[in-house]
Design a protein around this motif. Structure first.
Motif, PDB file in Angstrom:
ATOM      1  N   ALA A  27       0.767  -1.067  -0.193  1.00 11.00           N
ATOM      2  CA  ALA A  27       0.092   0.004  -0.058  1.00 11.00           C
ATOM      3  C   ALA A  27       0.875   1.228   0.007  1.00 11.00           C
ATOM      4  O   ALA A  27       0.517   2.175  -0.864  1.00 11.00           O
ATOM      5  N   THR A  28       1.819   1.455   0.922  1.00  3.69           N
ATOM      6  CA  THR A  28       2.558   2.439   1.059  1.00  3.69           C
ATOM      7  C   THR A  28       3.448   2.844  -0.389  1.00  3.69           C
ATOM      8  O   THR A  28       3.553   3.798  -0.878  1.00  3.69           O
ATOM      9  N   THR A  29       3.907   1.824  -1.106  1.00  8.71           N
ATOM     10  CA  THR A  29       4.680   1.949  -2.354  1.00  8.71           C
ATOM     11  C   THR A  29       3.494   2.332  -3.382  1.00  8.71           C
ATOM     12  O   THR A  29       4.037   3.270  -4.256  1.00  8.71           O
ATOM     13  N   TYR A  30       2.388   2.007  -3.306  1.00  5.69           N
ATOM     14  CA  TYR A  30       1.502   2.363  -4.205  1.00  5.69           C
ATOM     15  C   TYR A  30       1.003   4.040  -3.934  1.00  5.69           C
ATOM     16  O   TYR A  30       1.156   4.999  -5.050  1.00  5.69           O
ATOM     17  N   VAL A  31       0.975   4.329  -2.761  1.00  2.41           N
ATOM     18  CA  VAL A  31       0.630   5.891  -2.375  1.00  2.41           C
ATOM     19  C   VAL A  31       1.726   6.638  -2.743  1.00  2.41           C
ATOM     20  O   VAL A  31       1.681   7.696  -3.394  1.00  2.41           O
ATOM     21  N   HIS A  32       3.027   6.210  -2.485  1.00  2.00           N
ATOM     22  CA  HIS A  32       4.033   7.232  -2.577  1.00  2.00           C
ATOM     23  C   HIS A  32       4.499   7.137  -4.146  1.00  2.00           C
ATOM     24  O   HIS A  32       5.086   8.233  -4.557  1.00  2.00           O
ATOM     25  N   LYS A  33       4.408   6.195  -4.926  1.00  2.00           N
ATOM     26  CA  LYS A  33       5.087   6.124  -6.366  1.00  2.00           C
ATOM     27  C   LYS A  33       3.693   6.333  -7.207  1.00  2.00           C
ATOM     28  O   LYS A  33       4.116   6.849  -8.619  1.00  2.00           O
ATOM     29  N   TYR A  34       2.428   5.912  -7.075  1.00  5.06           N
ATOM     30  CA  TYR A  34       1.610   5.730  -8.060  1.00  5.06           C
ATOM     31  C   TYR A  34       0.295   6.861  -7.939  1.00  5.06           C
ATOM     32  O   TYR A  34      -0.301   7.325  -8.781  1.00  5.06           O
ATOM     33  N   LEU A  35      -0.291   6.921  -6.632  1.00  5.25           N
ATOM     34  CA  LEU A  35      -1.339   7.710  -6.145  1.00  5.25           C
ATOM     35  C   LEU A  35      -1.020   9.082  -6.708  1.00  5.25           C
ATOM     36  O   LEU A  35      -0.253   9.775  -6.543  1.00  5.25           O
ATOM     37  N   LYS A  36      -2.185   9.624  -7.319  1.00  3.83           N
ATOM     38  CA  LYS A  36      -1.942  11.179  -7.862  1.00  3.83           C
ATOM     39  C   LYS A  36      -3.324  11.836  -7.485  1.00  3.83           C
ATOM     40  O   LYS A  36      -4.449  11.200  -7.242  1.00  3.83           O
ATOM     41  N   GLU A  37      -3.324  13.146  -7.352  1.00  2.73           N
ATOM     42  CA  GLU A  37      -4.511  13.839  -7.081  1.00  2.73           C
ATOM     43  C   GLU A  37      -5.606  13.736  -8.080  1.00  2.73           C
ATOM     44  O   GLU A  37      -5.075  13.404  -9.473  1.00  2.73           O
ATOM     45  N   ASN A  38      -6.837  13.758  -7.910  1.00  2.77           N
ATOM     46  CA  ASN A  38      -7.936  13.281  -8.709  1.00  2.77           C
ATOM     47  C   ASN A  38      -8.280  12.003  -8.980  1.00  2.77           C
ATOM     48  O   ASN A  38      -9.141  11.533  -9.760  1.00  2.77           O
ATOM     49  N   ASP A  39      -7.218  10.982  -8.636  1.00  2.00           N
ATOM     50  CA  ASP A  39      -7.427   9.413  -8.476  1.00  2.00           C
ATOM     51  C   ASP A  39      -8.515   9.032  -7.918  1.00  2.00           C
ATOM     52  O   ASP A  39      -8.788   9.808  -6.732  1.00  2.00           O
ATOM     53  N   GLN A  40      -9.451   8.114  -8.134  1.00  2.00           N
ATOM     54  CA  GLN A  40     -10.429   7.485  -7.461  1.00  2.00           C
ATOM     55  C   GLN A  40      -9.964   6.648  -6.268  1.00  2.00           C
ATOM     56  O   GLN A  40      -8.928   5.733  -6.855  1.00  2.00           O
ATOM     57  N   MET A  41     -10.516   6.343  -5.033  1.00  2.00           N
ATOM     58  CA  MET A  41     -10.332   5.502  -4.242  1.00  2.00           C
ATOM     59  C   MET A  41     -11.295   5.037  -3.525  1.00  2.00           C
ATOM     60  O   MET A  41     -12.337   5.856  -3.407  1.00  2.00           O
ATOM     61  N   GLU A  42     -11.260   3.860  -2.925  1.00  2.00           N
ATOM     62  CA  GLU A  42     -12.288   3.301  -2.176  1.00  2.00           C
ATOM     63  C   GLU A  42     -11.639   2.831  -0.616  1.00  2.00           C
ATOM     64  O   GLU A  42     -10.609   2.665  -0.486  1.00  2.00           O
ATOM     65  N   LEU A  43     -12.507   3.060   0.268  1.00  2.00           N
ATOM     66  CA  LEU A  43     -11.903   2.978   1.600  1.00  2.00           C
ATOM     67  C   LEU A  43     -13.147   2.177   2.377  1.00  2.00           C
ATOM     68  O   LEU A  43     -14.230   2.257   1.991  1.00  2.00           O
ATOM     69  N   VAL A  44     -13.033   1.507   3.243  1.00  2.00           N
ATOM     70  CA  VAL A  44     -13.799   0.588   4.303  1.00  2.00           C
ATOM     71  C   VAL A  44     -13.641   0.961   5.638  1.00  2.00           C
ATOM     72  O   VAL A  44     -12.619   1.157   6.117  1.00  2.00           O
ATOM     73  N   GLY A  45     -14.537   1.218   6.285  1.00  2.00           N
ATOM     74  CA  GLY A  45     -14.704   1.625   7.746  1.00  2.00           C
ATOM     75  C   GLY A  45     -15.710   2.326   8.173  1.00  2.00           C
ATOM     76  O   GLY A  45     -16.792   2.326   7.502  1.00  2.00           O
ATOM     77  N   PRO A  46     -15.607   2.952   9.359  1.00  2.00           N
ATOM     78  CA  PRO A  46     -14.300   3.258  10.273  1.00  2.00           C
ATOM     79  C   PRO A  46     -14.493   2.030  11.136  1.00  2.00           C
ATOM     80  O   PRO A  46     -15.385   1.376  11.446  1.00  2.00           O
ATOM     81  N   PHE A  47     -13.088   1.669  11.698  1.00  2.00           N
ATOM     82  CA  PHE A  47     -12.743   0.624  12.673  1.00  2.00           C
ATOM     83  C   PHE A  47     -12.046   1.088  13.632  1.00  2.00           C
ATOM     84  O   PHE A  47     -11.296   2.161  13.592  1.00  2.00           O
ATOM     85  N   GLY A  48     -12.200   0.343  14.759  1.00  2.00           N
ATOM     86  CA  GLY A  48     -10.981   0.650  15.869  1.00  2.00           C
ATOM     87  C   GLY A  48     -11.350   0.989  17.184  1.00  2.00           C
ATOM     88  O   GLY A  48     -12.678   1.763  17.413  1.00  2.00           O
ATOM     89  N   GLU A  49     -10.740   0.657  18.302  1.00  2.00           N
ATOM     90  CA  GLU A  49     -11.176   0.737  19.692  1.00  2.00           C
ATOM     91  C   GLU A  49     -10.148   1.947  20.241  1.00  2.00           C
ATOM     92  O   GLU A  49     -10.239   2.162  21.493  1.00  2.00           O
TER      93      GLU A  49
END
Length: 372
Positions: free
Chosen positions: A209-231
């Motif tokens: 994930a971090t490689t994708y975010v730092h090398k490939y992710l660009k502004e205006n890209d579409q993303m999906e997220l799942v959640g929220p989670f956590g205690e």
């Protein structure tokens, strides 16, 4: 030569037949048909095709169990209580379950396959976790290896969460990664910011994930997220809050501090220790130093373990655990109740827990999300 060709064709034919037989046998042996999943004593019942892991089976039905490692069986986050007999705990589960969890038949949903009717218990709040679609609105370099990513929500276009919780980012296939995967990241923004979510994402060498975010992710890209989670969120008490963050672990602490200030929960003492190696690893200093001026009971203590000569650092130095221990003894009121809030590497968390328990905070009053 002809004999060799004939032999090759025979071997190839036999291999093809064997492969076909394996497919047929697998489809017969592993065809579990329709099975029922009873959730929370009948609150929800699902009828599904058997054979897949419980984690993915539930997600396909819109029920999302947290999984910081994307279902690889390495984080231990996807625990559920199983009320029916599904066989013994697997070797892949045992290292991530303690003795008490084993007695209660807590299992890793990514390792349990749905082969027959099963009854489980999950926290009620997981029923509200959902898939969000968004667009990357901003990417900002906080340090040389940490990016701030802001995602504008599109569908649904608003989110409700507790400060300190996390989301799972859905990472699409890229390079040699052939399938979608998910990784967990703490939310850095305040819950009052309902139409977008911010994350601090540190580059981990080889991280999917971090490689994708730092090398490939660009502004205006579409993303999906799942959640929220956590205690990991502020407990509603009067106890002093002793917070320790390292690296991108500052994200949930920032969310909690901003939320408290916005809601005028400023009657509690809050100590925030932020550990880094050198000045280039620190970020958001202005934000917390400004908060310190506005909030009398908020105390911000950044510390460098390896300050460089060019840093001209005048603040605390040493391991964050040593700085924390010194402040317990020299700066903090010894007569107040205290709670611990930790976010960082597992090693940092373990070391800070020892310091906190040695200074009077019971382990059940220390809160954290320890990501794999």
């Amino acid at each position: 030569m002809n004999a060799i060709l004939v032999a090759s064709f025979i071997i190839g034919g036999l291999s093809a037949v064997l492969a076909a037989m394996i497919v047929v046998v697998d489809s017969v042996v592993n065809n579990y048909g329709e099975v029922k999943i009873d959730i929370n004593n009948g609150k929800k019942e699902l009828k599904v095709n058997g054979g897949a892991p419980l984690l993915t089976t539930l997600s396909e039905q819109g029920i999302f169990i947290p999984s910081a490692c994307g279902g690889r069986g390495s984080c231990g986050a996807c625990k559920v209580k199983v009320l029916s007999d599904i066989g013994p705990i697997l070797p892949t589960e045992a290292p991530l379950l303690d003795e008490e969890e084993m007695k209660q038949n807590i299992r890793l949903s990514c390792q349990v396959k749905v082969k027959s009717d099963i009854a489980i218990e999950i926290p009620e709040e997981l029923f509200s976790a959902k898939i969000f679609k968004g667009v990357v609105e901003k990417i900002n370099d906080l340090t040389y290896d940490i990016k701030e990513v802001k995602i504008k929500l599109v569908e649904p276009n608003e989110i409700e969460f507790k400060a300190g919780q996390y989301m799972q980012l859905v990472i699409p296939p890229y390079e040699k990664i052939n399938e979608y995967t998910q990784r967990a990241y703490s939310i850095a923004s305040s819950p009052s910011q309902k139409d977008s979510i911010e994350f601090f994402i540190r580059l981990v060498p080889g991280g999917i994930a971090t490689t994708y975010v730092h090398k490939y992710l660009k502004e205006n890209d579409q993303m999906e997220l799942v959640g929220p989670f956590g205690e990991f969120y502020m407990r509603d008490t009067d106890a002093d809050m002793i917070c320790v963050a390292g690296g991108s672990g500052l994200a949930p602490i920032k969310s909690i501090v901003a939320d408290m200030f916005e809601r005028e929960i400023t009657n509690r003492n809050v100590w925030l220790f932020f550990g880094a190696r050198s000045l280039k690893d620190l970020y958001y200093l202005d934000f917390f130093q400004d908060m310190e001026k506005k909030w009398d009971r908020f105390h911000f203590v950044p510390a460098l373990s390896e300050p460089q000569p060019e840093d001209n650092w005048k603040g605390e130095t040493g391991l964050i655990t040593d700085v924390l221990g010194k402040y317990f003894k020299e700066k903090m009121d010894q007569n107040t109740q205290k709670e611990g809030y930790l976010c960082g590497s597992p090693g940092m968390i373990n070391a800070c827990v020892k310091v906190m328990t040695a200074n009077g905070i019971s382990e059940d009053k220390i809160y954290y999300d320890k990501f794999a």
